[in-house]
Scaffold this motif. Structure first.
Motif, PDB file in Angstrom:
ATOM      1  N   ARG A   1      -4.515 -13.437  -1.882  1.00  0.00           N
ATOM      2  CA  ARG A   1      -4.493 -13.542  -3.267  1.00  0.00           C
ATOM      3  C   ARG A   1      -5.482 -12.416  -4.044  1.00  0.00           C
ATOM      4  NH1 ARG A   1      -2.473 -16.755  -7.171  1.00  0.00           N
ATOM      5  NH2 ARG A   1      -2.350 -18.642  -5.444  1.00  0.00           N
ATOM      6  N   ARG A   2      -6.905 -12.461  -3.263  1.00  0.00           N
ATOM      7  CA  ARG A   2      -7.656 -11.526  -3.738  1.00  0.00           C
ATOM      8  C   ARG A   2      -7.266  -9.834  -3.505  1.00  0.00           C
ATOM      9  NH1 ARG A   2     -11.267 -15.459  -1.887  1.00  0.00           N
ATOM     10  NH2 ARG A   2     -11.399 -14.578   0.147  1.00  0.00           N
ATOM     11  N   GLU A   3      -6.720  -9.632  -2.246  1.00  0.00           N
ATOM     12  CA  GLU A   3      -6.181  -8.667  -1.770  1.00  0.00           C
ATOM     13  C   GLU A   3      -5.034  -7.853  -2.765  1.00  0.00           C
ATOM     14  OE1 GLU A   3      -4.032  -6.086   1.997  1.00  0.00           O
ATOM     15  OE2 GLU A   3      -5.038  -8.238   2.212  1.00  0.00           O
ATOM     16  N   GLU A   4      -4.289  -8.841  -3.030  1.00  0.00           N
ATOM     17  CA  GLU A   4      -3.205  -8.431  -4.081  1.00  0.00           C
ATOM     18  C   GLU A   4      -3.749  -7.968  -5.330  1.00  0.00           C
ATOM     19  OE1 GLU A   4       0.677 -10.719  -6.293  1.00  0.00           O
ATOM     20  OE2 GLU A   4      -0.481 -11.748  -5.024  1.00  0.00           O
ATOM     21  N   GLU A   5      -4.563  -8.784  -5.899  1.00  0.00           N
ATOM     22  CA  GLU A   5      -5.245  -8.559  -7.292  1.00  0.00           C
ATOM     23  C   GLU A   5      -5.851  -7.179  -7.080  1.00  0.00           C
ATOM     24  OE1 GLU A   5      -7.418 -12.081  -7.850  1.00  0.00           O
ATOM     25  OE2 GLU A   5      -5.714 -13.317  -8.645  1.00  0.00           O
TER      26      GLU A   5
ATOM     27  N   THR B   1      -3.377  -4.273  -6.816  1.00  0.00           N
ATOM     28  CA  THR B   1      -2.634  -4.400  -8.180  1.00  0.00           C
ATOM     29  C   THR B   1      -3.736  -3.625  -9.212  1.00  0.00           C
ATOM     30  OG1 THR B   1      -1.482  -6.203  -7.868  1.00  0.00           O
ATOM     31  CG2 THR B   1      -1.376  -5.656  -9.875  1.00  0.00           C
ATOM     32  N   ARG B   2      -4.770  -3.782  -9.056  1.00  0.00           N
ATOM     33  CA  ARG B   2      -5.760  -3.065 -10.114  1.00  0.00           C
ATOM     34  C   ARG B   2      -5.656  -1.574  -9.679  1.00  0.00           C
ATOM     35  NH1 ARG B   2      -9.167  -7.444  -9.778  1.00  0.00           N
ATOM     36  NH2 ARG B   2     -10.113  -6.785  -8.060  1.00  0.00           N
ATOM     37  N   ILE B   3      -5.719  -1.157  -8.638  1.00  0.00           N
ATOM     38  CA  ILE B   3      -5.627   0.161  -8.181  1.00  0.00           C
ATOM     39  C   ILE B   3      -4.416   0.731  -8.398  1.00  0.00           C
ATOM     40  CG2 ILE B   3      -5.640   1.984  -6.351  1.00  0.00           C
ATOM     41  CD1 ILE B   3      -7.681  -0.070  -4.885  1.00  0.00           C
ATOM     42  N   VAL B   4      -3.116   0.046  -8.573  1.00  0.00           N
ATOM     43  CA  VAL B   4      -1.878   0.524  -8.929  1.00  0.00           C
ATOM     44  C   VAL B   4      -1.769   0.859 -10.532  1.00  0.00           C
ATOM     45  CG1 VAL B   4       0.667  -0.155  -9.064  1.00  0.00           C
ATOM     46  CG2 VAL B   4      -0.701  -0.365  -7.100  1.00  0.00           C
ATOM     47  N   ARG B   5      -2.375   0.105 -11.185  1.00  0.00           N
ATOM     48  CA  ARG B   5      -2.506   0.033 -12.711  1.00  0.00           C
ATOM     49  C   ARG B   5      -3.411   1.121 -13.158  1.00  0.00           C
ATOM     50  NH1 ARG B   5      -2.393  -6.306 -13.893  1.00  0.00           N
ATOM     51  NH2 ARG B   5      -0.349  -6.713 -13.758  1.00  0.00           N
ATOM     52  N   SER B   6      -4.160   1.497 -12.393  1.00  0.00           N
ATOM     53  CA  SER B   6      -5.188   2.694 -12.856  1.00  0.00           C
ATOM     54  C   SER B   6      -4.494   4.036 -12.750  1.00  0.00           C
ATOM     55  CB  SER B   6      -6.299   2.639 -11.943  1.00  0.00           C
ATOM     56  OG  SER B   6      -6.105   3.207 -10.327  1.00  0.00           O
ATOM     57  N   TYR B   7      -3.405   4.003 -12.085  1.00  0.00           N
ATOM     58  CA  TYR B   7      -2.410   5.115 -12.209  1.00  0.00           C
ATOM     59  C   TYR B   7      -1.540   5.253 -13.217  1.00  0.00           C
ATOM     60  CZ  TYR B   7      -4.627   6.721  -7.637  1.00  0.00           C
ATOM     61  OH  TYR B   7      -5.673   7.315  -6.775  1.00  0.00           O
ATOM     62  N   GLY B   8      -1.393   4.107 -14.022  1.00  0.00           N
ATOM     63  CA  GLY B   8      -0.435   4.038 -15.042  1.00  0.00           C
ATOM     64  C   GLY B   8       0.760   3.321 -14.725  1.00  0.00           C
ATOM     65  N   VAL B   9       0.648   2.504 -13.493  1.00  0.00           N
ATOM     66  CA  VAL B   9       1.793   1.585 -13.577  1.00  0.00           C
ATOM     67  C   VAL B   9       1.397   0.382 -13.587  1.00  0.00           C
ATOM     68  CG1 VAL B   9       3.331   0.774 -11.618  1.00  0.00           C
ATOM     69  CG2 VAL B   9       2.358   3.033 -11.493  1.00  0.00           C
TER      70      VAL B   9
ATOM     71  N   ALA C   1      -1.849   1.623  -2.283  1.00  0.00           N
ATOM     72  CA  ALA C   1      -2.129   0.585  -2.934  1.00  0.00           C
ATOM     73  C   ALA C   1      -0.715  -0.317  -3.295  1.00  0.00           C
ATOM     74  CB  ALA C   1      -2.873   0.827  -4.495  1.00  0.00           C
ATOM     75  N   VAL C   2       0.242   0.347  -3.716  1.00  0.00           N
ATOM     76  CA  VAL C   2       1.596  -0.375  -3.850  1.00  0.00           C
ATOM     77  C   VAL C   2       1.839  -1.035  -2.608  1.00  0.00           C
ATOM     78  CG1 VAL C   2       4.011  -0.263  -4.234  1.00  0.00           C
ATOM     79  CG2 VAL C   2       2.212   1.259  -5.594  1.00  0.00           C
ATOM     80  N   ILE C   3       1.857  -0.582  -1.298  1.00  0.00           N
ATOM     81  CA  ILE C   3       2.051  -1.199  -0.187  1.00  0.00           C
ATOM     82  C   ILE C   3       1.235  -2.373   0.322  1.00  0.00           C
ATOM     83  CG2 ILE C   3       2.515  -0.875   2.499  1.00  0.00           C
ATOM     84  CD1 ILE C   3       3.292   2.126   1.914  1.00  0.00           C
ATOM     85  N   LYS C   4       0.197  -2.232  -0.001  1.00  0.00           N
ATOM     86  CA  LYS C   4      -0.880  -3.315   0.102  1.00  0.00           C
ATOM     87  C   LYS C   4      -0.643  -4.305  -0.582  1.00  0.00           C
ATOM     88  CE  LYS C   4      -4.571  -0.891   2.825  1.00  0.00           C
ATOM     89  NZ  LYS C   4      -6.188  -0.314   2.635  1.00  0.00           N
ATOM     90  N   ALA C   5      -0.530  -4.065  -2.018  1.00  0.00           N
ATOM     91  CA  ALA C   5      -0.235  -5.271  -2.974  1.00  0.00           C
ATOM     92  C   ALA C   5       0.830  -6.046  -2.761  1.00  0.00           C
ATOM     93  CB  ALA C   5      -0.192  -4.624  -4.360  1.00  0.00           C
ATOM     94  N   LYS C   6       2.056  -5.528  -2.372  1.00  0.00           N
ATOM     95  CA  LYS C   6       3.173  -5.968  -2.034  1.00  0.00           C
ATOM     96  C   LYS C   6       3.402  -6.938  -0.912  1.00  0.00           C
ATOM     97  CE  LYS C   6       6.520  -3.285  -4.675  1.00  0.00           C
ATOM     98  NZ  LYS C   6       7.812  -2.399  -4.461  1.00  0.00           N
ATOM     99  N   ARG C   7       2.505  -6.250   0.350  1.00  0.00           N
ATOM    100  CA  ARG C   7       2.462  -6.993   1.390  1.00  0.00           C
ATOM    101  C   ARG C   7       1.638  -8.214   1.240  1.00  0.00           C
ATOM    102  NH1 ARG C   7      -1.109  -3.982   5.879  1.00  0.00           N
ATOM    103  NH2 ARG C   7      -2.613  -4.539   4.160  1.00  0.00           N
ATOM    104  N   ALA C   8       0.555  -8.059   0.531  1.00  0.00           N
ATOM    105  CA  ALA C   8      -0.551  -9.385   0.478  1.00  0.00           C
ATOM    106  C   ALA C   8       0.319 -10.354  -0.381  1.00  0.00           C
ATOM    107  CB  ALA C   8      -1.587  -9.002  -0.384  1.00  0.00           C
TER     108      ALA C   8
END
Length: 625
Positions: free
Chosen positions: A241-245, A248-256, A323-330
């Motif tokens: 859960r922590r890895e996903e969060e 996800t923060r990194i992904v949002r930092s790119y405007g997604v 980051a997308v791959i890691k968030a989805k995988r987690a």
């Protein structure tokens, strides 16, 4: 529908009068038949082709004893017919009536297994499927009452979901009773229809008997289950859960803003200067709706990994793609694995994955609920959740390159057979023949991808995605592969001709019917090889049972067998399992590679110097059985 103990005498008299196999079914509180709840079975139904008896074991010991007596009369006499009997009803009767599982299977025929030998395709693949209702529609009477649909409507009218409806519906509800009795009448009528089809198609009896033996052996493993380290699994869920969060923060930092939006991810990647053009392509790929394609293959290429997460070293990884791959995988690992394990664990700390012994069209097995067959390749974190018994060590025995050995045996590939006889690594051997003696690790990787591409039906584009090699290089290597092993293409052509002459059905070396799709006749090699490889595993399981090793077995996973054995005997048990997985196939040795780990399944995937830290979770207080 016996309502009182005195009603059971005419029921048992009816059972004694039967001269033909009687269909047997159970109605339970749900699908968790091995949950440990002694009252989980509500009804045990018995049926001929025109009469059914629903025995309400929910009402107490007299009804349970009558069901046990009836089953023993049938086992010793005309026999039992069941639909998914080996995988569901026999384990349920074993767990909740206290009957011996082998005794229940001794004189039983499973119509689900028969249906898959007639036509292994699912409904989505153009087949009949293996569920009782569509089979009954096809072989018996399409106008027969749909009591399953009626029962679902009753659940809905009572405000119940299907998950809880079977547990809460009133025992004497007429639709519930009709559903239970109707199923055994249909099953009794279905068996002779399927047996006639098997005779018409010339399916050998030895294959039918073999499938029932494999199903019985896997039923034992399902009943025994796997010990779950619940403390570790809860810790793993929190970590994922922590890895996903974090990612996800990194992904949002790119405007997604939405992780599940390919359009937003694609727009952000384009803004970072990425072209989204896959290697070997001249333009970005698009979906059927015209949107830019940003699937796993695209993201992995941008992250500089193959589809399994291995680094390709062909470019600088894009941080958004990573980051997308890691968030989805987690997120997937947490929900599909860690949380699912905790949701399905029984009161004894075990999970009981369902082993579907003939799931795929080729006969390949699958393990579901939870789907431990889909665990990430090479990863120890998820497998660490499963433990050997206290005082035991985990054992894994895997076939060595079984698909390529089977291909060499079935197609008579001379150079492959010579390499296997010489003990050569087949992927390195192929790379040497295709690229020359100075081949590189990259060349070996391409040769490996081509070898598996031939077996699994993958083309040059798939191989290119897996290896990151330029398309022209892949195409040259594929052409060189077929020049090196010409027997492979000749065998494929022969199998295709035979299938065209046999109504688009290719027949495996064991007599299994494998329907082909007209627009995918190239898959014939895949079907032949995968089916024969699966039957190598099935025969190995029978060998293990004959050798007295069944009590140690826990799961068949792909081409691997997982076992648990006392620490002092683990090495010897591993060798004995390995012997059972070693035999000759048309002059080609099928061999295995036994490996003994620590207490957890994950220990098999860690370097030895990391095992001590990995084992700290249970070193002080071993998890009880």
């Amino acid at each position: 529908m016996p309502e009182r103990p005195e009603d059971l005498t005419p029921f048992l008299d009816w059972v004694r009068r039967q001269t033909e196999p009687v269909a047997v079914d159970t109605e339970t509180h749900g699908l968790e038949i091995l949950s440990g709840d002694p009252e989980y079975v509500r009804l045990v139904q018995f049926g001929s082709q025109d009469e059914a008896w629903n025995v309400p074991t929910e009402l107490g010991s007299a009804f349970k004893e009558a069901a046990r007596q009836a089953l023993r009369i049938l086992i010793a006499g005309p026999g039992i017919t069941g639909h998914n009997f080996h995988g569901f009803d026999a384990p349920a009767l074993h767990a909740h009536l206290g009957m011996d599982y082998d005794e229940l299977c001794r004189n039983a025929v499973d119509t689900m297994l028969l249906s898959k030998l007639v036509d292994p395709r699912s409904v989505q693949e153009g087949g009949i499927g293996s569920s009782l209702k569509p089979l009954s529609d096809h072989y018996i009477d399409p106008t027969a009452a749909d009591t399953q649909g009626d029962l679902t409507a009753v659940f809905r009218s009572l405000g119940l979901t299907k998950a809880v409806g079977f547990s809460r519906i009133e025992l004497w509800h007429p639709i519930y009773q009709s559903y239970g009795g109707g199923d055994v009448i249909l099953t009794a009528r279905l068996r002779p229809k399927l047996e006639a089809e098997l005779r018409r198609f010339g399916v050998p009896q030895r294959l039918i008997s073999y499938e029932h033996e494999v199903a019985r052996i896997c039923g034992h493993m399902q009943i025994r289950g796997l010990l779950l380290d619940q403390d570790y699994t809860r810790h793993l869920s929190d970590e994922l859960r922590r890895e996903e969060e974090e990612n996800t923060r990194i992904v949002r930092s790119y405007g997604v803003e939405k992780l599940g939006s390919p359009a937003q991810i694609g727009e952000a990647l384009l803004g970072m200067g990425e072209t989204l053009i896959m290697p070997g392509k001249t333009a970005p790929e698009r979906t059927a709706g015209g949107a830019l394609k940003v699937d796993k293959s695209v993201l992995c290429a941008l992250a500089d990994t193959d589809l399994y997460g291995n680094r390709l070293n062909v470019r600088t990884p894009n941080p958004l793609a990573v980051a997308v791959i890691k968030a989805k995988r987690a997120a997937k690992w947490r929900t599909a694995y860690a949380d699912n394990f905790l949701a399905t664990v029984d009161r004894n700390g075990r999970i009981h994955p369902g082993i579907r012994t003939m799931q795929a069209r080729t006969g390949r097995m699958s393990v579901t609920n939870p789907a431990v067959q889909t665990l990430p390749s090479g990863d120890w974190k998820i497998r660490r959740a499963f433990l050997a018994e206290p005082g035991h060590r985990i054992i894994s025995v895997d076939f060595q390159a079984v698909e390529l050995r089977v291909l060499a045996a079935l197609a008579g590939v001379r150079r492959m057979r010579e390499a296997i006889a010489a003990g050569r690594d087949l992927h390195s051997f192929t790379a040497e023949l295709v690229f020359g003696p100075d081949f590189t690790p990259k060349h070996r990787k391409i040769s490996k991808a081509i070898g598996f591409g031939v077996v699994y039906g993958g083309g040059a584009a798939t191989i290119q995605r897996q290896t990151g090699a330029p398309m022209e290089e892949v195409k040259r290597a594929v052409a060189a592969y077929h020049r090196t092993y010409p027997e492979v293409r000749r065998a494929a052509n022969r199998w295709q001709r035979e299938a065209f002459a046999n109504g688009m059905v290719t027949t495996s070396v064991t007599g299994r019917r494998l329907p082909l799709d007209r627009d995918r006749t190239y898959a014939v090699t895949n079907y032949q090889v995968q089916s024969a490889a699966r039957d190598c595993l099935g025969q190995a399981l029978i060998n293990m049972d004959d050798a007295g090793l069944l009590p140690y077995l826990r799961l068949p996973i792909h081409d691997e067998v997982i076992a648990s054995a006392p620490a002092a005997e683990a090495e010897e048990i591993g060798r004995e399992i390995g012997k059972c997985m070693t035999f000759d196939l048309f002059g080609v040795p099928i061999e295995s590679d036994p490996e003994v780990g620590g207490r957890s399944w994950g220990s098999l995937y860690l370097p030895e110097d990391e095992l001590a830290q990995h084992d700290e979770w249970y070193a002080a207080e071993p998890v009880a059985a």
